[in-house]
Design a protein around this motif. Structure first.
Motif, PDB file in Angstrom:
ATOM      1  N   ALA A 186      26.589  25.949  15.507  1.00  0.00           N
ATOM      2  CA  ALA A 186      25.409  25.431  16.209  1.00  0.00           C
ATOM      3  C   ALA A 186      24.813  26.452  17.172  1.00  0.00           C
ATOM      4  O   ALA A 186      23.582  26.591  17.260  1.00  0.00           O
ATOM      5  CB  ALA A 186      25.758  24.143  16.948  1.00  0.00           C
ATOM      6  N   LEU A 187      25.640  27.158  17.934  1.00  0.00           N
ATOM      7  CA  LEU A 187      25.111  28.140  18.882  1.00  0.00           C
ATOM      8  C   LEU A 187      24.421  29.292  18.160  1.00  0.00           C
ATOM      9  O   LEU A 187      23.394  29.789  18.625  1.00  0.00           O
ATOM     10  CB  LEU A 187      26.238  28.675  19.770  1.00  0.00           C
ATOM     11  CG  LEU A 187      26.641  27.800  20.955  1.00  0.00           C
ATOM     12  CD1 LEU A 187      27.892  28.370  21.619  1.00  0.00           C
ATOM     13  CD2 LEU A 187      25.503  27.717  21.969  1.00  0.00           C
ATOM     14  N   GLU A 188      24.976  29.697  17.054  1.00  0.00           N
ATOM     15  CA  GLU A 188      24.342  30.748  16.260  1.00  0.00           C
ATOM     16  C   GLU A 188      22.968  30.278  15.772  1.00  0.00           C
ATOM     17  O   GLU A 188      21.971  31.011  15.898  1.00  0.00           O
ATOM     18  CB  GLU A 188      25.232  31.118  15.069  1.00  0.00           C
ATOM     19  CG  GLU A 188      26.484  31.900  15.437  1.00  0.00           C
ATOM     20  CD  GLU A 188      27.651  31.020  15.878  1.00  0.00           C
ATOM     21  OE1 GLU A 188      28.758  31.541  16.016  1.00  0.00           O
ATOM     22  OE2 GLU A 188      27.446  29.799  16.095  1.00  0.00           O
ATOM     23  N   SER A 189      22.926  29.064  15.248  1.00  0.00           N
ATOM     24  CA  SER A 189      21.656  28.522  14.748  1.00  0.00           C
ATOM     25  C   SER A 189      20.644  28.372  15.873  1.00  0.00           C
ATOM     26  O   SER A 189      19.451  28.675  15.698  1.00  0.00           O
ATOM     27  CB  SER A 189      21.901  27.166  14.083  1.00  0.00           C
ATOM     28  OG  SER A 189      22.718  27.307  12.939  1.00  0.00           O
ATOM     29  N   ALA A 190      21.099  27.922  17.029  1.00  0.00           N
ATOM     30  CA  ALA A 190      20.199  27.729  18.170  1.00  0.00           C
ATOM     31  C   ALA A 190      19.581  29.042  18.633  1.00  0.00           C
ATOM     32  O   ALA A 190      18.504  29.054  19.248  1.00  0.00           O
ATOM     33  CB  ALA A 190      20.950  27.069  19.316  1.00  0.00           C
ATOM     34  N   ASN A 191      20.258  30.153  18.343  1.00  0.00           N
ATOM     35  CA  ASN A 191      19.744  31.463  18.734  1.00  0.00           C
ATOM     36  C   ASN A 191      19.117  32.220  17.570  1.00  0.00           C
ATOM     37  O   ASN A 191      18.910  33.426  17.652  1.00  0.00           O
ATOM     38  CB  ASN A 191      20.870  32.286  19.366  1.00  0.00           C
ATOM     39  CG  ASN A 191      21.179  31.835  20.778  1.00  0.00           C
ATOM     40  OD1 ASN A 191      20.484  32.214  21.730  1.00  0.00           O
ATOM     41  ND2 ASN A 191      22.202  31.003  20.935  1.00  0.00           N
ATOM     42  N   CYS A 226      20.858  38.887  19.285  1.00  0.00           N
ATOM     43  CA  CYS A 226      21.506  38.134  20.361  1.00  0.00           C
ATOM     44  C   CYS A 226      23.016  38.293  20.223  1.00  0.00           C
ATOM     45  O   CYS A 226      23.553  38.340  19.118  1.00  0.00           O
ATOM     46  CB  CYS A 226      21.131  36.652  20.276  1.00  0.00           C
ATOM     47  SG  CYS A 226      21.917  35.611  21.525  1.00  0.00           S
ATOM     48  N   LYS A 265      33.816  26.906  20.818  1.00  0.00           N
ATOM     49  CA  LYS A 265      32.488  26.378  20.517  1.00  0.00           C
ATOM     50  C   LYS A 265      31.789  27.106  19.377  1.00  0.00           C
ATOM     51  O   LYS A 265      31.107  26.473  18.566  1.00  0.00           O
ATOM     52  CB  LYS A 265      31.612  26.458  21.776  1.00  0.00           C
ATOM     53  CG  LYS A 265      32.150  25.656  22.958  1.00  0.00           C
ATOM     54  CD  LYS A 265      31.328  25.903  24.214  1.00  0.00           C
ATOM     55  CE  LYS A 265      31.884  25.140  25.401  1.00  0.00           C
ATOM     56  NZ  LYS A 265      31.143  25.434  26.659  1.00  0.00           N
ATOM     57  N   SER A 266      31.917  28.407  19.342  1.00  0.00           N
ATOM     58  CA  SER A 266      31.164  29.238  18.402  1.00  0.00           C
ATOM     59  C   SER A 266      32.077  29.831  17.341  1.00  0.00           C
ATOM     60  O   SER A 266      33.104  30.457  17.670  1.00  0.00           O
ATOM     61  CB  SER A 266      30.464  30.366  19.165  1.00  0.00           C
ATOM     62  OG  SER A 266      30.150  31.448  18.327  1.00  0.00           O
TER      63      SER A 266
END
Length: 213
Positions: free
Chosen positions: A5-10, A113, A137-138
């Motif tokens: 999710a964090l990768e996708s959000a960035n 990023c 988380k990531s």
């Protein structure tokens, strides 16, 4: 469990999003090792299910995840280190950041990023996000934590073959009872962090004993 999710959000996978983590902040001996990891395409479920915070995995599961990551063509990894001399010269926090910066340089990609485990950011020369508990988380950070942990553990095992009094193959340089007993038996090696309090105390005690003779 970590996810993507964090990768996708960035912006991943259209943008390059790298995970960064280090191991070796707390041991009394050995270098800091950092890893930078990027999934060029979103990880398939079979790979993602192998990945977790390296501290949560058994050695067997870490080794399996390490092998899977290193053998996946869509995964790129860079490694960096900061030596004991550098840790003593600039302090452990700065040494961890130095190792991360080197890991990113060895990755060979200037990312859009970087997701960095922790609450402080090294100067990476690219946009970065600090992620507290990032290895939980990531997937990119968790993967980096596995690569760094396995790499460092194997290094400490090799060092233990030359310095076998400390149990580094079991404790990776942390201050266990076996390690502390080894210090009393065999003294301090060039791989020990002399500025860390237990090693400093041992050296001070040894000097006091010599002075009292």
């Amino acid at each position: 469990m970590p996810d993507y999710a964090l990768e996708s959000a960035n912006g991943a996978p259209e943008k390059s999003v790298v995970g960064l983590d280090e191991v070796g902040r707390g041991p009394l001996a050995g270098p800091v090792i950092a890893a930078a990891l990027i999934f060029l395409t979103p990880p398939v479920a079979a790979l993602a299910t192998l990945i977790d915070d390296s501290k949560k995995l058994t050695a067997k599961r870490r080794d399996a995840a390490y092998a899977a990551l290193m053998q996946t063509p869509s995964v790129r990894v860079g490694l960096g280190a900061a030596s004991v001399a550098e840790i003593e010269a600039i302090n452990i926090g700065k040494a961890c950041h130095l190792a991360m910066k080197r890991a990113l340089q060895h990755l060979g990609i200037i990312p859009d990023c970087a997701l960095v485990d922790g609450n402080r950011l090294p100067d990476l020369g690219c946009p970065a996000v600090a992620v507290v508990g990032g290895d939980r988380k990531s997937l990119s950070i968790a993967g980096a934590s596995i690569i760094a942990k396995v790499t460092r553990d194997r290094l400490m095992t090799r060092l233990s073959e030359r310095h076998n009094a400390y149990g580094w193959e079991k404790n990776a340089g942390y201050g266990t009872a076996l390690h502390m007993a080894g210090l009393k038996q065999a003294g301090v090696t060039p791989h020990h962090r002399r500025e860390f309090a237990p090693i400093r105390a041992h050296l001070a005690g040894a000097a006091h004993m010599v002075g009292a003779i």
